[in-house]
Design a protein around this motif. Structure first.
Motif, mmCIF file in Angstrom:
data_model
loop_
_atom_site.group_PDB
_atom_site.id
_atom_site.type_symbol
_atom_site.label_atom_id
_atom_site.label_comp_id
_atom_site.label_asym_id
_atom_site.label_seq_id
_atom_site.Cartn_x
_atom_site.Cartn_y
_atom_site.Cartn_z
ATOM 1 N N ALA A 47 3.778 -1.086 6.349
ATOM 2 C CA ALA A 47 3.640 -2.094 5.287
ATOM 3 C C ALA A 47 3.067 -3.387 5.862
ATOM 4 O O ALA A 47 2.155 -3.992 5.283
ATOM 5 C CB ALA A 47 4.996 -2.351 4.632
ATOM 6 N N VAL A 50 -0.678 -3.267 6.527
ATOM 7 C CA VAL A 50 -1.570 -3.372 5.363
ATOM 8 C C VAL A 50 -1.530 -4.777 4.760
ATOM 9 O O VAL A 50 -2.350 -5.104 3.897
ATOM 10 C CB VAL A 50 -1.261 -2.261 4.332
ATOM 11 C CG1 VAL A 50 -0.046 -2.584 3.505
ATOM 12 C CG2 VAL A 50 -2.455 -1.980 3.436
ATOM 13 N N VAL A 52 1.654 -6.585 3.857
ATOM 14 C CA VAL A 52 2.840 -6.944 3.068
ATOM 15 C C VAL A 52 3.623 -8.047 3.785
ATOM 16 O O VAL A 52 3.992 -7.901 4.944
ATOM 17 C CB VAL A 52 3.747 -5.712 2.823
ATOM 18 C CG1 VAL A 52 5.065 -6.120 2.165
ATOM 19 C CG2 VAL A 52 3.021 -4.686 1.977
ATOM 20 N N VAL A 59 1.158 -1.974 -3.354
ATOM 21 C CA VAL A 59 -0.129 -1.776 -2.685
ATOM 22 C C VAL A 59 -0.915 -0.759 -3.504
ATOM 23 O O VAL A 59 -0.487 0.379 -3.689
ATOM 24 C CB VAL A 59 0.069 -1.292 -1.231
ATOM 25 C CG1 VAL A 59 -1.273 -1.026 -0.570
ATOM 26 C CG2 VAL A 59 0.856 -2.339 -0.438
ATOM 27 N N SER A 62 -4.833 0.174 -0.989
ATOM 28 C CA SER A 62 -4.876 -0.690 0.213
ATOM 29 C C SER A 62 -4.933 -2.192 -0.063
ATOM 30 O O SER A 62 -5.028 -2.979 0.872
ATOM 31 C CB SER A 62 -6.024 -0.318 1.145
ATOM 32 O OG SER A 62 -5.914 1.026 1.543
ATOM 33 N N GLN A 63 -4.907 -2.613 -1.330
ATOM 34 C CA GLN A 63 -4.853 -4.036 -1.668
ATOM 35 C C GLN A 63 -3.392 -4.402 -1.946
ATOM 36 O O GLN A 63 -2.730 -3.736 -2.741
ATOM 37 C CB GLN A 63 -5.658 -4.320 -2.941
ATOM 38 C CG GLN A 63 -7.140 -4.156 -2.778
ATOM 39 C CD GLN A 63 -7.836 -5.509 -2.596
ATOM 40 O OE1 GLN A 63 -7.193 -6.549 -2.536
ATOM 41 N NE2 GLN A 63 -9.130 -5.476 -2.491
ATOM 42 N N VAL A 64 -2.929 -5.484 -1.313
ATOM 43 C CA VAL A 64 -1.523 -5.860 -1.460
ATOM 44 C C VAL A 64 -1.333 -6.852 -2.602
ATOM 45 O O VAL A 64 -2.019 -7.881 -2.652
ATOM 46 C CB VAL A 64 -0.985 -6.512 -0.173
ATOM 47 C CG1 VAL A 64 0.501 -6.855 -0.336
ATOM 48 C CG2 VAL A 64 -1.192 -5.605 1.020
#
Lengths: 80, 80
Positions: A47, A50, A52, A59, A62-64
């Motif tokens: 996490a 990526v 977080v 997510v 792959s965009q948080v």
């Protein structure tokens, strides 16, 4: 199918978000996984990698997206 | 059909979130409306009344989810 992961730590803000977010995500487009850090502490590194920074976080591909604010990842690491 | 409203103000964080959130919301369950405050400043009072403190924010069935942080509502009101 795109991947969606909802990371949380059982905090009140997380629990309130979990049900509604889980209902709102389009399951025909996203395969949704819910990860509770207190039960899956080995997922913390993934996490953080990526992006977080706090929980709850969603997510999407792959965009948080940090949703409201329950606890920082430092707080999460202190308790699990 | 439940109501979903994505409030934003055209900020970079808002724009990045808009496309992905709009794709992820299940349109079979939610009627999604996107409100840009710079174009609809009369909607600010409504958003604040439901609890929107910053943008971008997604309101799902009257529950507010602040997504990441683009700008506070005070900042929004200063520019529109």
């Amino acid at each position: 199918m795109k991947k969606a992961v909802f990371y949380h730590a059982g905090c009140p803000v997380c629990v309130a978000a979990e049900d509604i977010v889980a209902q709102a995500v389009d399951r025909q487009r996203y395969d949704l996984e819910i990860v509770h850090f207190a039960k899956n502490s080995h997922r913390i590194a993934e996490a953080e990698a990526v992006g977080v920074k706090s929980v709850p976080a969603l997510v999407l591909d792959s965009q948080v997206f940090h949703i409201n604010f329950g606890a920082s990842m430092d707080d999460v690491k202190a308790i699990v």
